[in-house]
Design a protein around this motif. Structure first.
Motif, short mmCIF file in Angstrom:
data_model
loop_
_atom_site.label_atom_id
_atom_site.label_comp_id
_atom_site.label_asym_id
_atom_site.label_seq_id
_atom_site.Cartn_x
_atom_site.Cartn_y
_atom_site.Cartn_z
N PHE A 21 3.77 5.55 -5.69
CA PHE A 21 3.68 5.49 -7.15
C PHE A 21 2.57 6.41 -7.65
CE2 PHE A 21 1.73 3.51 -10.94
CZ PHE A 21 2.78 3.66 -11.83
N GLN A 22 1.42 6.38 -6.99
CA GLN A 22 0.29 7.23 -7.39
C GLN A 22 0.66 8.71 -7.29
OE1 GLN A 22 -1.62 5.32 -9.28
NE2 GLN A 22 -3.34 6.49 -8.54
N LYS A 23 1.38 9.09 -6.23
CA LYS A 23 1.81 10.49 -6.08
C LYS A 23 2.74 10.89 -7.21
CE LYS A 23 1.15 10.75 -1.11
NZ LYS A 23 1.77 10.78 0.21
N GLU A 24 3.61 9.95 -7.57
CA GLU A 24 4.55 10.24 -8.66
C GLU A 24 3.80 10.40 -9.98
OE1 GLU A 24 8.81 8.42 -10.22
OE2 GLU A 24 7.94 7.66 -8.36
N VAL A 25 2.79 9.57 -10.21
CA VAL A 25 1.98 9.67 -11.43
C VAL A 25 1.23 11.01 -11.45
CG1 VAL A 25 -0.03 8.71 -12.64
CG2 VAL A 25 1.76 7.19 -11.80
N GLN A 26 0.66 11.38 -10.31
CA GLN A 26 -0.07 12.65 -10.24
C GLN A 26 0.86 13.84 -10.47
OE1 GLN A 26 -1.94 12.38 -6.40
NE2 GLN A 26 -3.66 11.15 -7.17
N GLN A 49 11.89 14.35 -22.28
CA GLN A 49 11.72 14.19 -20.83
C GLN A 49 10.42 13.43 -20.52
OE1 GLN A 49 11.87 18.39 -19.81
NE2 GLN A 49 13.94 18.17 -18.91
N ARG A 50 9.37 13.75 -21.26
CA ARG A 50 8.09 13.09 -21.07
C ARG A 50 8.20 11.59 -21.38
NH1 ARG A 50 4.79 15.82 -24.70
NH2 ARG A 50 5.36 17.74 -23.69
N THR A 51 8.86 11.26 -22.47
CA THR A 51 9.04 9.86 -22.85
C THR A 51 9.86 9.12 -21.80
OG1 THR A 51 8.97 10.50 -25.18
CG2 THR A 51 9.87 8.33 -24.68
N ALA A 52 10.91 9.74 -21.31
CA ALA A 52 11.76 9.13 -20.29
C ALA A 52 10.98 8.91 -18.99
CB ALA A 52 12.99 9.99 -20.04
N LYS A 53 10.18 9.91 -18.61
CA LYS A 53 9.41 9.80 -17.37
C LYS A 53 8.33 8.73 -17.49
CE LYS A 53 8.40 11.22 -13.24
NZ LYS A 53 9.29 10.95 -12.10
N GLU A 54 7.69 8.63 -18.64
CA GLU A 54 6.67 7.61 -18.86
C GLU A 54 7.28 6.20 -18.81
OE1 GLU A 54 4.75 8.68 -22.53
OE2 GLU A 54 3.67 10.35 -21.61
N ALA A 55 8.45 6.06 -19.39
CA ALA A 55 9.15 4.77 -19.35
C ALA A 55 9.51 4.40 -17.91
CB ALA A 55 10.39 4.80 -20.23
N GLU A 56 9.98 5.41 -17.15
CA GLU A 56 10.33 5.19 -15.75
C GLU A 56 9.09 4.78 -14.94
OE1 GLU A 56 11.53 7.90 -11.89
OE2 GLU A 56 12.09 8.64 -13.87
N LEU A 57 7.98 5.46 -15.16
CA LEU A 57 6.74 5.14 -14.45
C LEU A 57 6.23 3.74 -14.82
CD1 LEU A 57 4.83 8.56 -14.58
CD2 LEU A 57 5.87 7.47 -12.58
N GLN A 58 6.38 3.39 -16.08
CA GLN A 58 5.94 2.06 -16.52
C GLN A 58 6.79 0.96 -15.85
OE1 GLN A 58 6.01 1.46 -20.77
NE2 GLN A 58 4.50 -0.18 -20.64
N LYS A 59 8.09 1.20 -15.74
CA LYS A 59 8.97 0.24 -15.06
C LYS A 59 8.59 0.11 -13.59
CE LYS A 59 13.10 0.49 -17.93
NZ LYS A 59 14.52 0.88 -18.01
N LYS A 60 8.29 1.23 -12.97
CA LYS A 60 7.90 1.19 -11.56
C LYS A 60 6.58 0.44 -11.37
CE LYS A 60 10.40 5.18 -9.83
NZ LYS A 60 10.35 6.46 -9.11
N GLN A 61 5.66 0.64 -12.30
CA GLN A 61 4.38 -0.07 -12.21
C GLN A 61 4.59 -1.57 -12.37
OE1 GLN A 61 1.53 0.84 -15.31
NE2 GLN A 61 -0.18 0.07 -14.08
N GLN A 62 5.43 -1.97 -13.31
CA GLN A 62 5.72 -3.39 -13.50
C GLN A 62 6.42 -3.97 -12.27
OE1 GLN A 62 7.96 -3.28 -17.16
NE2 GLN A 62 6.13 -3.36 -18.45
N SER A 63 7.31 -3.20 -11.69
CA SER A 63 8.01 -3.64 -10.48
C SER A 63 7.02 -3.82 -9.33
CB SER A 63 9.09 -2.62 -10.11
OG SER A 63 9.67 -2.95 -8.87
N GLY A 121 0.81 -1.21 0.00
CA GLY A 121 0.00 0.00 0.00
C GLY A 121 0.85 1.27 0.00
N LYS A 122 1.91 1.25 0.80
CA LYS A 122 2.81 2.41 0.85
C LYS A 122 3.48 2.62 -0.50
CE LYS A 122 3.83 2.06 5.78
NZ LYS A 122 4.84 1.69 6.79
N GLN A 123 3.95 1.54 -1.11
CA GLN A 123 4.60 1.66 -2.41
C GLN A 123 3.62 2.11 -3.48
OE1 GLN A 123 6.62 -2.03 -3.24
NE2 GLN A 123 8.08 -1.78 -1.57
N ALA A 124 2.38 1.60 -3.42
CA ALA A 124 1.36 2.01 -4.39
C ALA A 124 1.01 3.48 -4.22
CB ALA A 124 0.12 1.14 -4.24
N ASP A 125 0.93 3.96 -2.97
CA ASP A 125 0.64 5.37 -2.72
C ASP A 125 1.76 6.26 -3.27
OD1 ASP A 125 -1.73 4.70 -1.49
OD2 ASP A 125 -0.96 4.93 0.56
#
Length: 164
Positions: free
Chosen positions: A65-70, A83-97, A59-63
């Protein structure tokens, strides 16, 4: 030849008597006995605590992640395309993790449950076997599988064997 036919008839009579012997069958409420065993209650408490701990961590990790997405959604328009492409790739990796961590936690819980249940079920099965042998039962059938329940109930004897 006459002796052979008499011998055959005698063998057939003994075989028929052996087949006709009534088998003693009892029923028992397996789930009810399993539920009142102290080992089951302890296991349930431990697994719930483990599950809660893992759930809180996830739950803490998901929260986070959600803050980072927001934050990305709020500031995404200010970023360059690279920068947008790099950040989206980073967020996608974090979601998969995060999904991988969740799957690992579920597998850990299942393995712990399986490891904890095995000795409890073995203990119960040994008690059922002892009661069956002591009472002369050929079969003990789970009460949940019966449509009509008549005849002896081995549940109290199994509970007594387990000291419940």
């Amino acid at each position: 030849m006459k002796k052979l036919s008499v011998l055959f008839a005698a063998v057939m009579m003994f075989a028929t008597v052996g087949v006709a012997k009534a088998q003693k069958v009892a029923m028992m409420d397996y789930e009810a006995v399993l539920a009142v065993m102290p080992e089951t209650k302890k296991m349930t408490t431990e697994l719930e605590a483990f599950s809660k701990t893992k759930g809180d961590e996830l739950g803490k990790q998901a929260d986070a992640f959600q803050k980072e997405v927001q934050a990305y959604q709020a500031e995404g328009a200010k970023l360059t395309e690279a920068q947008r492409t790099a950040k989206e790739a980073e967020l996608q990796k974090k979601q998969q993790s995060l999904q991988a961590i969740q799957q690992t936690a579920q597998n850990d819980l299942a393995q712990r449950r399986d490891a904890a249940v095995k000795p409890i079920v073995e203990k119960l099965n040994k008690a059922v076997e002892k009661v069956a042998k002591a009472s002369g039962y050929d079969f003990i059938i789970d009460a949940g599988a019966l449509i009509y329940k008549g005849g002896p109930d081995a549940t109290p004897a199994v509970k007594k064997e387990l000291g419940l």
